[in-house]
Scaffold this motif. Structure first.
Motif, mmCIF file in Angstrom:
data_model
loop_
_atom_site.group_PDB
_atom_site.id
_atom_site.type_symbol
_atom_site.label_atom_id
_atom_site.label_comp_id
_atom_site.label_asym_id
_atom_site.label_seq_id
_atom_site.Cartn_x
_atom_site.Cartn_y
_atom_site.Cartn_z
ATOM 1 N N GLY A 161 18.249 67.493 34.068
ATOM 2 C CA GLY A 161 19.116 66.416 34.562
ATOM 3 C C GLY A 161 20.357 66.306 33.697
ATOM 4 O O GLY A 161 20.285 66.477 32.489
ATOM 5 N N VAL A 162 21.493 66.044 34.349
ATOM 6 C CA VAL A 162 22.753 65.991 33.611
ATOM 7 C C VAL A 162 23.405 64.611 33.784
ATOM 8 O O VAL A 162 23.440 64.079 34.895
ATOM 9 N N VAL A 163 23.909 64.065 32.690
ATOM 10 C CA VAL A 163 24.654 62.808 32.736
ATOM 11 C C VAL A 163 26.007 63.027 32.067
ATOM 12 O O VAL A 163 26.072 63.485 30.921
ATOM 13 N N PHE A 164 27.071 62.723 32.798
ATOM 14 C CA PHE A 164 28.425 62.873 32.258
ATOM 15 C C PHE A 164 29.010 61.511 31.894
ATOM 16 O O PHE A 164 28.481 60.475 32.260
ATOM 17 N N GLN A 165 30.156 61.560 31.238
ATOM 18 C CA GLN A 165 30.836 60.325 30.846
ATOM 19 C C GLN A 165 31.266 59.508 32.064
ATOM 20 O O GLN A 165 31.256 58.291 32.046
ATOM 21 N N ASP A 166 31.641 60.215 33.148
ATOM 22 C CA ASP A 166 32.190 59.486 34.304
ATOM 23 C C ASP A 166 31.135 59.171 35.374
ATOM 24 O O ASP A 166 31.460 59.008 36.546
ATOM 25 N N TYR A 167 29.885 59.069 34.959
ATOM 26 C CA TYR A 167 28.761 58.621 35.794
ATOM 27 C C TYR A 167 28.442 59.531 36.985
ATOM 28 O O TYR A 167 27.286 59.863 37.197
ATOM 29 N N GLY A 168 29.446 59.895 37.770
ATOM 30 C CA GLY A 168 29.210 60.794 38.898
ATOM 31 C C GLY A 168 28.318 60.209 39.987
ATOM 32 O O GLY A 168 27.535 60.921 40.608
ATOM 33 N N LEU A 169 28.420 58.898 40.211
ATOM 34 C CA LEU A 169 27.601 58.273 41.259
ATOM 35 C C LEU A 169 28.271 58.426 42.619
ATOM 36 O O LEU A 169 29.481 58.627 42.697
ATOM 37 N N PHE A 170 27.484 58.323 43.680
ATOM 38 C CA PHE A 170 28.054 58.321 45.028
ATOM 39 C C PHE A 170 28.502 56.901 45.342
ATOM 40 O O PHE A 170 27.661 56.005 45.447
ATOM 41 N N PRO A 171 29.814 56.680 45.515
ATOM 42 C CA PRO A 171 30.305 55.304 45.694
ATOM 43 C C PRO A 171 29.867 54.677 47.012
ATOM 44 O O PRO A 171 29.802 53.462 47.118
ATOM 45 N N TRP A 172 29.550 55.507 48.007
ATOM 46 C CA TRP A 172 29.200 54.968 49.325
ATOM 47 C C TRP A 172 27.711 54.654 49.448
ATOM 48 O O TRP A 172 27.266 54.169 50.468
ATOM 49 N N LEU A 173 26.940 54.939 48.405
ATOM 50 C CA LEU A 173 25.514 54.632 48.432
ATOM 51 C C LEU A 173 25.216 53.467 47.489
ATOM 52 O O LEU A 173 25.893 53.295 46.478
ATOM 53 N N THR A 174 24.207 52.679 47.841
ATOM 54 C CA THR A 174 23.787 51.595 46.942
ATOM 55 C C THR A 174 23.136 52.211 45.703
ATOM 56 O O THR A 174 22.851 53.415 45.655
ATOM 57 N N VAL A 175 22.881 51.343 44.726
ATOM 58 C CA VAL A 175 22.222 51.786 43.498
ATOM 59 C C VAL A 175 20.898 52.475 43.828
ATOM 60 O O VAL A 175 20.623 53.584 43.381
ATOM 61 N N ARG A 176 20.082 51.811 44.654
ATOM 62 C CA ARG A 176 18.782 52.393 45.004
ATOM 63 C C ARG A 176 18.951 53.728 45.736
ATOM 64 O O ARG A 176 18.257 54.695 45.454
ATOM 65 N N GLU A 177 19.910 53.774 46.659
ATOM 66 C CA GLU A 177 20.124 55.013 47.420
ATOM 67 C C GLU A 177 20.600 56.151 46.510
ATOM 68 O O GLU A 177 20.225 57.307 46.708
ATOM 69 N N ASN A 178 21.434 55.803 45.524
ATOM 70 C CA ASN A 178 21.860 56.805 44.554
ATOM 71 C C ASN A 178 20.648 57.396 43.831
ATOM 72 O O ASN A 178 20.561 58.608 43.625
ATOM 73 N N ILE A 179 19.730 56.512 43.463
ATOM 74 C CA ILE A 179 18.561 56.940 42.691
ATOM 75 C C ILE A 179 17.577 57.719 43.573
ATOM 76 O O ILE A 179 16.930 58.659 43.120
ATOM 77 N N GLU A 180 17.510 57.329 44.843
ATOM 78 C CA GLU A 180 16.581 58.015 45.757
ATOM 79 C C GLU A 180 17.109 59.375 46.215
ATOM 80 O O GLU A 180 16.361 60.178 46.768
ATOM 81 N N TYR A 181 18.391 59.597 45.976
ATOM 82 C CA TYR A 181 19.031 60.799 46.519
ATOM 83 C C TYR A 181 18.304 62.098 46.122
ATOM 84 O O TYR A 181 17.982 62.930 46.978
ATOM 85 N N HIS A 233 30.642 50.329 42.426
ATOM 86 C CA HIS A 233 31.888 49.676 41.988
ATOM 87 C C HIS A 233 31.699 48.207 41.649
ATOM 88 O O HIS A 233 32.556 47.598 41.031
ATOM 89 N N GLN A 234 30.563 47.638 42.061
ATOM 90 C CA GLN A 234 30.309 46.229 41.758
ATOM 91 C C GLN A 234 29.698 46.057 40.372
ATOM 92 O O GLN A 234 29.466 44.942 39.926
ATOM 93 N N LEU A 235 29.435 47.175 39.699
ATOM 94 C CA LEU A 235 28.754 47.123 38.400
ATOM 95 C C LEU A 235 29.697 47.470 37.252
ATOM 96 O O LEU A 235 30.682 48.178 37.435
#
Ligand SMILES: Nc1ncnc2c1ncn2[C@@H]1O[C@H](COP(=O)(O)OP(=O)(O)O)[C@@H](O)[C@H]1O
Ligand SMILES: [Mg+2]
Length: 267
Positions: free
Chosen positions: A84-104, A138-140
């Motif tokens: 698993g990789v984590v970068f400085q700029d998070y790399g999250l999908f902005p169109w998915l909720t937190v849970r959806e990002n994690i379930e991806y 973006h709400q976080l």
């Protein structure tokens, strides 16, 4: 709090090198290190000395030009869910909720729906984000977005966590919080961590060992490992203790030794 069940893997590098096409010198030359399963190794060194390149080779995003690089005994030939990789700029999908990002990730892996849900629930819990599961990134705050990135990684139950200056964009207080958080998760999961940072204090705080790299185009020398320093301190470290400061000073001197060995007269 529980972390989705992980299993650690060792990383064995033997003579690992990287030559980018057309580059006058190697970005990384001849790296030898065996990182034990469950170990935390931090990488420090001046800009351009090959830290990210080394991490990306372990991630499988870059091919190696020479040597051998194995994770859990298997030669790395590309990216995989075991790393698993984590970068400085998070790399999250902005169109998915937190849970959806994690379930991806678990969804991509076509795990049964109940497992996907359970993994996400556990990962959310392990980083303390349960109550913002339905929010969008973006709400976080930055710290919380980075927690989502870590939770997303945990949901894939990787055996190795690769982090490239993950806390570099966070304010000092949040950064300290995230360091504690990472330490707790790492201990719960027993996962192997390779962590690039600009902060020597962060490296000494988190690392079982600190790999000091040097070189880079600016110096006209290939990126290489200058020294691997064992941080022989208890698990809960006091950044203000003399022992801690002593190791920090040693590493600082190694990082800033620049290229004295090259500039010094022969003999
Ligand atoms: N994709 C690439 N193509 C060509 N050269 C690269 C690439 N990525 C990095 N480099 C070069 O490789 C060297 C090491 O870069 P990098 O691994 O990003 O260093 P660091 O993370 O320590 O700052 C630098 O000279 C950089 O310019
Ligand atoms: Mg970098």
């Amino acid at each position: 709090m529980s972390v989705p069940e992980q299993h650690a893997a060792d990383i064995v590098m033997a003579g690992v090198s990287k030559n980018y096409p057309g580059a006058p010198i190697a970005a990384v030359e001849d790296v030898d290190i065996t990182i034990r399963a469950g170990e935390v190794v931090c990488i420090v060194g001046a800009s351009g000395c090959g830290k990210s390149t080394l991490l990306r080779m372990v991630a499988g995003f870059e091919t190696i030009s020479g040597g051998s690089l194995r994770v859990a005994g298997v030669e790395v030939t590309g990216p995989g869910p075991d790393r698993g990789v984590v970068f400085q700029d998070y790399g999250l999908f902005p169109w998915l909720t937190v849970r959806e990002n994690i379930e991806y990730g678990p969804r991509q892996a076509r795990l049964p729906r109940t497992v996907v849900k359970e993994r996400a629930t556990q990962a959310l819990d392990s980083v303390g984000l349960t109550r913002v599961a339905s929010s969008f990134p973006h709400q976080l705050s930055g710290g919380m977005q980075q927690r989502v990135a870590i939770a997303r990684l945990l949901a894939n139950t990787p055996s190795v966590m690769l982090m490239d200056e993950p806390f570099g964009a966070l304010d000092a207080l949040t950064r300290t919080e995230m360091q504690h958080e990472l330490q707790r998760i790492q201990r719960d999961a027993g996962i192997t961590v390779l962590f690039v940072t600009h902060s020597i204090e962060e490296a000494v705080y988190l690392g079982d060992r600190v790999m000091v790299m040097a070189g880079g185009t600016a110096h006209g020398i290939s990126g290489h490992v200058r020294e691997v320093v064992t941080v022989d301190l208890p698990a809960d470290r006091d950044v203000n203790s003399p022992e801690f400061n002593e190791i920090e000073r040693h590493i600082d001197a190694l990082v800033h030794a620049g290229n004295a060995h090259r500039l010094a007269p022969a003999g």
